[in-house]
Design an enzyme around this catalytic site. Structure first.
Site, short mmCIF file in Angstrom:
data_model
loop_
_atom_site.label_atom_id
_atom_site.label_comp_id
_atom_site.label_asym_id
_atom_site.label_seq_id
_atom_site.Cartn_x
_atom_site.Cartn_y
_atom_site.Cartn_z
N LEU A 1 0.92 -1.11 -0.15
CA LEU A 1 0.11 -0.04 -0.12
C LEU A 1 0.73 1.28 0.10
O LEU A 1 0.46 2.18 -0.57
CB LEU A 1 -0.60 -0.14 1.19
CG LEU A 1 -1.80 -1.13 1.43
CD1 LEU A 1 -2.74 -0.96 2.63
CD2 LEU A 1 -2.62 -1.66 0.24
N ASP B 1 13.95 2.17 10.94
CA ASP B 1 13.40 1.14 11.32
C ASP B 1 12.57 1.36 12.74
O ASP B 1 12.92 1.81 13.60
CB ASP B 1 14.76 0.03 11.94
CG ASP B 1 14.24 -1.39 12.22
OD1 ASP B 1 13.03 -1.58 12.32
OD2 ASP B 1 15.06 -2.14 12.46
N SER C 1 -7.07 0.67 10.84
CA SER C 1 -7.63 -0.35 10.24
C SER C 1 -9.17 -0.38 10.76
O SER C 1 -9.39 -0.09 12.01
CB SER C 1 -7.06 -1.62 10.31
OG SER C 1 -7.77 -2.77 9.72
N TYR D 1 -2.57 -7.69 16.35
CA TYR D 1 -2.55 -6.53 15.46
C TYR D 1 -3.77 -5.85 15.44
O TYR D 1 -3.85 -4.70 15.36
CB TYR D 1 -2.55 -7.20 14.04
CG TYR D 1 -2.77 -6.24 12.74
CD1 TYR D 1 -1.64 -5.64 12.70
CD2 TYR D 1 -3.99 -6.32 12.08
CE1 TYR D 1 -1.59 -4.77 11.40
CE2 TYR D 1 -4.26 -5.52 11.03
CZ TYR D 1 -3.10 -4.52 10.66
OH TYR D 1 -2.92 -3.68 9.89
N LYS E 1 -3.93 -1.62 16.02
CA LYS E 1 -4.47 -0.56 15.33
C LYS E 1 -5.52 0.24 16.09
O LYS E 1 -6.04 1.19 15.92
CB LYS E 1 -5.28 -1.47 14.25
CG LYS E 1 -4.62 -2.17 13.15
CD LYS E 1 -3.63 -1.20 12.26
CE LYS E 1 -2.13 -0.94 12.56
NZ LYS E 1 -1.57 0.00 11.56
N SER F 1 -1.48 -7.77 0.36
CA SER F 1 -0.32 -7.32 0.59
C SER F 1 0.49 -8.54 1.25
O SER F 1 -0.26 -9.55 1.72
CB SER F 1 -0.52 -6.13 1.36
OG SER F 1 -0.75 -6.30 2.49
#
Length: 371
Positions: free
Chosen positions: A41, A94, A176, A213, A217, A249
């Site tokens: 993306l 990083d 998200s 995850y 978000k 992705s």
């Protein structure tokens, strides 16, 4: 908001996305950073933005901030070939290493030219395995939340000082819609330090890491809200968060589960996921569009002067907003609840405390640029 249903998800995945021509904004002379602009993306977002950055001496400056310099250079070559944009740079960063983020800010202070018009924070990881970074944090918490927050804060002075001639300076954080499907659990909320609890190896069992995850978000949404509330009204800076939707992705490459889970993920990848170009277009929409409501969508406007008037009339219409499926949406019920708002406030304080110990500039920036 009401419950975010599978029907909402379906409409978001199959509904229309505004064409890139409708979002066109003159980025000539502007400085743009795309974090994670080397793949997926981020690459498609950077490609679209490059097409808006002008040509020749008046061209804007595009910086791809990436961990892998080889793929970043390949990405820049691809962007030049497909967009006609001849500029662009690749800078190393990083998010799993606070020192790397500080070094990026040092480099920008010396070589950035004193202005930053747009920062798209796209980099993130999704893994079900517990790994600790060299800084002592669980890798997803550091990459997706703490590292993202540190870069945002260190870049805030340059966004704040950028003259608001043309598009106002903007920070767009890639969040998200998965934050609708999670919350912080009682043992996390009852901990004196929520982020420390989330990084505790004893807490990060398999069941916890499977939703990690989603929680990261949620933290993105919390940070966007907390930061946007503290941006002074006189500041030209817009801060928002965007849901790109489920896209094809490499984000879930490290995600591990049962064979059945793997099959279901593959089917959803094939049948439901959008292309990376479509997801990248949604990032651009949040990063440069003035107001995504149907009445003001610039795709309906052919007159360039009228488009410019809208840009100046609604400079911060997306400030503090969560943009989901190319429209402004309320955040999850948990985020908006008293419990969620309390967690948001506590996590902000803890985040600033952690980052202040990582980089001495953070408390000074908070004091000078936030209210």
């Amino acid at each position: 908001m009401g419950r975010y249903t599978l029907s909402d998800l379906y409409r978001g995945q199959y509904g229309p996305i505004p064409p890139i021509d409708s979002m066109h904004t003159d980025l000539s002379g502007k400085t743009v950073i795309v974090l994670g602009g080397n793949t997926g993306l981020g690459l498609e977002c950077a490609r679209h933005l490059a097409s808006m950055m002008g040509r020749g001496e008046s061209a804007g400056r595009l910086i791809l901030a990436c961990r892998n310099m080889k793929t970043a250079q390949d990405a820049l070559t691809s962007i030049r070939e497909t967009s006609g944009y001849e500029g662009g740079e690749v800078w190393a960063i990083d998010l799993m290493d606070f020192a790397s983020i500080s070094a990026f800010a040092d480099k920008f202070e010396k070589e950035g030219g004193g202005r930053l018009d747009l920062l798209v924070e796209n980099s993130g990881i999704s893994t079900t395995e517990y790994r600790q970074t060299k800084d002592g944090w669980e890798s997803t918490i550091q990459t997706n939340h703490l590292g993202t927050a540190l870069l945002a804060l260190l870049m805030l002075p340059y966004l704040s000082k950028t003259p608001a001639n043309g598009p106002a300076p903007r920070l767009t954080i890639v969040a998200s819609d998965v934050h609708y499907f999670t919350k912080l659990y009682p043992d996390e909320l009852s901990s004196p330090k929520i982020l420390e609890k989330l990084s505790d190896s004893n807490h990060c069992k398999t069941s916890v890491m499977r939703r990690r995850y989603l929680v990261s978000k949620l933290l993105n949404v919390f940070f966007m809200r907390s930061l946007s509330k503290r941006i002074p009204e006189i500041s030209p800076v817009t801060v928002n968060a965007v849901n790109p939707g489920y896209c094809r992705s490499s984000l879930n490459a490290e995600w591990k589960g049962s064979v059945l889970t793997a099959v279901l993920l593959w089917l959803s990848f094939v049948l439901v996921a959008r292309t990376t170009e479509e997801g990248g277009r949604r990032l651009v929409h949040a990063a440069v569009t003035v107001d995504p409501t149907k009445a003001l969508r610039k795709k309906d406007l052919k007159d360039a002067q009228l488009r410019a008037k809208l840009d100046s009339a609604y400079p911060k219409a997306l400030h503090g907003k969560f943009i989901c499926h190319s429209e402004i949406k309320e955040e999850s019920d948990f985020v908006l609840s008293s419990e969620g708002q309390d967690a948001e406030a506590r996590i902000w304080v803890e985040t600033i405390d952690i980052l202040s110990r990582c980089d001495a500039r953070v408390p000074l920036i908070v004091q000078e640029y936030l209210s």
